[in-house]
Design an enzyme around this catalytic site. Structure first.
Site, PDB file in Angstrom:
ATOM      1  N   LYS A   1       0.856  -1.194   0.000  1.00  0.00           N
ATOM      2  CA  LYS A   1       0.000   0.000   0.000  1.00  0.00           C
ATOM      3  C   LYS A   1       0.890   1.241   0.000  1.00  0.00           C
ATOM      4  CE  LYS A   1      -1.669   2.743   3.142  1.00  0.00           C
ATOM      5  NZ  LYS A   1      -1.638   3.974   2.344  1.00  0.00           N
TER       6      LYS A   1
ATOM      7  N   GLU B   1      10.072   1.509  10.246  1.00  0.00           N
ATOM      8  CA  GLU B   1      11.010   2.628  10.038  1.00  0.00           C
ATOM      9  C   GLU B   1      10.215   3.886  10.340  1.00  0.00           C
ATOM     10  OE1 GLU B   1      14.034   2.202   9.504  1.00  0.00           O
ATOM     11  OE2 GLU B   1      14.155   0.180   8.683  1.00  0.00           O
TER      12      GLU B   1
ATOM     13  N   CYS C   1      13.260  11.200   6.980  1.00  0.00           N
ATOM     14  CA  CYS C   1      13.350  10.864   8.406  1.00  0.00           C
ATOM     15  C   CYS C   1      14.779  10.955   8.923  1.00  0.00           C
ATOM     16  CB  CYS C   1      12.725   9.502   8.681  1.00  0.00           C
ATOM     17  SG  CYS C   1      13.223   8.271   7.501  1.00  0.00           S
TER      18      CYS C   1
ATOM     19  N   GLU D   1       9.799  16.753  15.108  1.00  0.00           N
ATOM     20  CA  GLU D   1      10.292  16.637  13.736  1.00  0.00           C
ATOM     21  C   GLU D   1       9.637  17.732  12.878  1.00  0.00           C
ATOM     22  OE1 GLU D   1       9.438  12.724  12.253  1.00  0.00           O
ATOM     23  OE2 GLU D   1      11.114  12.751  10.844  1.00  0.00           O
TER      24      GLU D   1
HETATM   25  P1  ADP Z   1       3.344  10.962   6.845  1.00  0.00           P
HETATM   26  O1  ADP Z   1       3.020  11.880   7.971  1.00  0.00           O
HETATM   27  O2  ADP Z   1       4.751  10.973   6.408  1.00  0.00           O
HETATM   28  O3  ADP Z   1       2.363  10.977   5.721  1.00  0.00           O
HETATM   29  P2  ADP Z   1       2.099   8.561   7.742  1.00  0.00           P
HETATM   30  O4  ADP Z   1       2.564   7.683   8.830  1.00  0.00           O
HETATM   31  O5  ADP Z   1       0.802   9.282   7.931  1.00  0.00           O
HETATM   32  O6  ADP Z   1       3.298   9.533   7.500  1.00  0.00           O
HETATM   33  O7  ADP Z   1       2.000   7.781   6.380  1.00  0.00           O
HETATM   34  C1  ADP Z   1       2.875   6.745   5.994  1.00  0.00           C
HETATM   35  C2  ADP Z   1       2.070   5.650   5.353  1.00  0.00           C
HETATM   36  O8  ADP Z   1       1.174   5.134   6.341  1.00  0.00           O
HETATM   37  C3  ADP Z   1       1.183   6.093   4.193  1.00  0.00           C
HETATM   38  O9  ADP Z   1       1.125   5.060   3.233  1.00  0.00           O
HETATM   39  C4  ADP Z   1      -0.154   6.286   4.847  1.00  0.00           C
HETATM   40  O10 ADP Z   1      -1.238   6.158   3.951  1.00  0.00           O
HETATM   41  C5  ADP Z   1      -0.152   5.125   5.833  1.00  0.00           C
HETATM   42  N1  ADP Z   1      -1.090   5.254   6.939  1.00  0.00           N
HETATM   43  C6  ADP Z   1      -1.488   6.353   7.596  1.00  0.00           C
HETATM   44  N2  ADP Z   1      -2.409   6.041   8.549  1.00  0.00           N
HETATM   45  C7  ADP Z   1      -2.603   4.704   8.489  1.00  0.00           C
HETATM   46  C8  ADP Z   1      -3.429   3.748   9.192  1.00  0.00           C
HETATM   47  N3  ADP Z   1      -4.233   4.130  10.162  1.00  0.00           N
HETATM   48  N4  ADP Z   1      -3.349   2.448   8.830  1.00  0.00           N
HETATM   49  C9  ADP Z   1      -2.509   2.046   7.851  1.00  0.00           C
HETATM   50  N5  ADP Z   1      -1.727   2.881   7.155  1.00  0.00           N
HETATM   51  C10 ADP Z   1      -1.757   4.189   7.462  1.00  0.00           C
END
Ligand code: ADP
Length: 474
Positions: free
Chosen positions: A169, A244, A278, A376
């Protein structure tokens, strides 16, 4: 488009997701958006494919990966352009990212044939003890938008080499780069179901990935908060997990350092990718006696960086990913200025107000009660803190919760070694602002994550150890 069981397809509901260019605000494309149902189908196809993929020889799996490498090389420019369009980094940097993405695949194409077991000395003459390394199984991978191609291959390369099958995903803001990478998997003739791509609402897809017992491994790159959430969810089915997560890198400059090299170090670690990495420097610590000189040099160099649409030539710093990212950067700078920080350059949005641009910024007189010193920023802001001696800086450089990357500039060999030992980070660059290579483990400690990507350690994340004891007596 989604890619499930070797086929490109729409979502069951026909829903789509729109992708925008952060430099222009323009709609680039809309892609199929699937949810739980499609994720379940992808997991089923990966489960079916695992039965045969795990039995292939490492050599054969490596050859498949080598074919993907060749396809990616052919399409490198096209993938790079897509990266720039959907997440904004300047085209030359996007090309470097694709080079890195290929390098990870290439490394693991080779490593696939070097997955060894072990024999263990027995405690009885009539016993034979062995350790087998076997693929974990169906792997769910969730990747972020800041390196929309290389984060994918850094996970899928070792997973496929080990004999796992994958459902990926990507981030909703960068699905097009993921589709381009998957086109390479498809055209390389990877058996159906071995690599699957689902695009859509994060929580829905994430819930299926974490709750489905057929998923045996979860690998995630993203924010610490989402990582913790996924860890909790994955606990119910005790999946093998690698994470990560966020970082808050210090970059320490001692009074004996080569100042020009240190300035370059900050430019690379702070302004590349607009600071949205990061392992980006978040705190620049400069020895008190050279702080004024260093600040002047850094501000002069940062002010020369050209901000703009990364598809144009000569751009050094592209836009931030979205307006929330811009607001976060602004709030960190406002907070620093309220607490007596002083802007040496930048400190505001760029004059180009259509995209999410922020000027490369250097802030002097930063101190430890500013937000920027612990949170951050994920933006192009370099705060300069000063320090008196080594003991003090070791204490301050180690972060309470983050431990991903740290950098240090010094010409004193003994000090370099001491810093290497004292810095509580998973990656340490001594006089080296670019320590990331496919053959070395990348990963954090503390709340920056668990597990490694890259090198031999990266492969072990996708392997289970099985111990076998054979009695050879009659
Ligand atoms: P950023 O703030 O860098 O966007 P995120 O952690 O929100 O970091 O996003 C990193 C990845 O995690 C993306 O693919 C995002 O769609 C996914 N993501 C965010 N929230 C969820 C969740 N509740 N369950 C699964 N994947 C998630």
């Amino acid at each position: 488009m989604l890619y499930i069981n070797g086929e490109w397809r729409k979502s069951n509901s026909g829903e789509t997701l729109e992708v925008y260019n952060p430099a222009t605000g323009e709609l680039i494309d809309s892609v199929a958006s699937g949810g739980r149902e499609e994720t379940r189908e992808a997991i089923e196809s990966a489960k079916e494919a695992f039965k045969t993929w795990k039995r292939e020889t490492g050599q054969k799996r490596g050859k498949y990966l080598a074919r993907v490498v060749a396809k990616m090389k052919d399409k490198a420019d096209d993938i790079a352009k897509t990266i720039t369009m959907e997440m904004g980094k300047p085209l030359p940097d996007a090309k470097r990212e694709v080079g890195g993405a290929i390098a990870y695949l290439d490394w693991y194409a080779e490593e696939a044939k070097r997955i060894y077991g072990e024999t263990i000395p027995a405690s009885h003459p009539d016993k034979h003890l062995m350790l087998l390394r076997e693929p974990v199984g169906v792997t769910a991978a969730i990747t972020p938008w800041n390196f929309p191609a290389s984060m994918i291959t850094r996970k899928i390369g070792p997973a496929l080499a080990a004999g796992c099958t994958v459902v990926l995903k990507p981030a909703p803001s960068t699905p097009l780069s993921a589709i381009k990478v998957f086109e390479c998997f498809h055209e390389a003739g990877l058996p159906k179901g071995v690599a699957n791509l689902v695009i859509g609402p994060a929580e829905e897809i994430g819930d299926e990935m974490t709750e489905n017992p057929d998923v045996r491994k979860l690998t995630f790159t993203g924010s610490t908060n989402v990582g913790k959430l996924l860890l909790r969810k994955a606990a119910n089915t005790v999946k093998k997990v690698s994470m990560e997560l966020g970082g808050h890198a210090p970059l320490i400059i001692f009074d004996d350092a080569d100042l020009d090299a240190a300035v370059q170090g900050v430019l690379v670690t702070k302004f590349k990718n607009s600071g949205q990495t990061c392992i980006s420097t978040n705190r620049v610590y400069v020895a008190e006696s050279i702080a004024e000189e260093f600040g002047g040099k850094l501000a002069e160099a940062a002010a020369k960086l050209k901000v703009g649409n990364g598809i144009e030539e000569g751009i050094d710093v592209g836009p931030l990913i979205n307006s929330q990212a811009l607001e976060k950067v602004e709030s960190h700078v406002d907070d620093a200025l309220r607490r007596n920080g002083k802007v040496l350059c930048g400190g505001r949005r760029s004059e180009n107000t259509i995209g999410n641009f922020y000027e490369p910024t250097v802030i002097n007189y930063a101190h430890d009660d500013m937000k920027i010193s612990t949170e951050e920023t994920f933006g192009p802001v370099a705060p300069i803190f000063t320090f008196k001696d080594e003991t003090e800086i070791i204490e301050r450089a180690n972060h309470e919760s983050y431990g991903l990357a740290a950098y240090c500039f010094t010409k004193d060999l003994g000090r370099g070694h001491r810093m290497m030992k004292e810095l509580e980070y998973g990656i340490v660059g001594i006089n080296d602002p670019a320590p990331i290579v496919p053959q070395a483990p990348f990963g954090g400690i503390k709340e920056s994550g668990m597990g490694k990507e890259g090198g031999k350690s990266g492969l072990l994340e996708y392997l289970e150890e099985k111990f076998v004891s054979i009695s050879t007596g009659n």
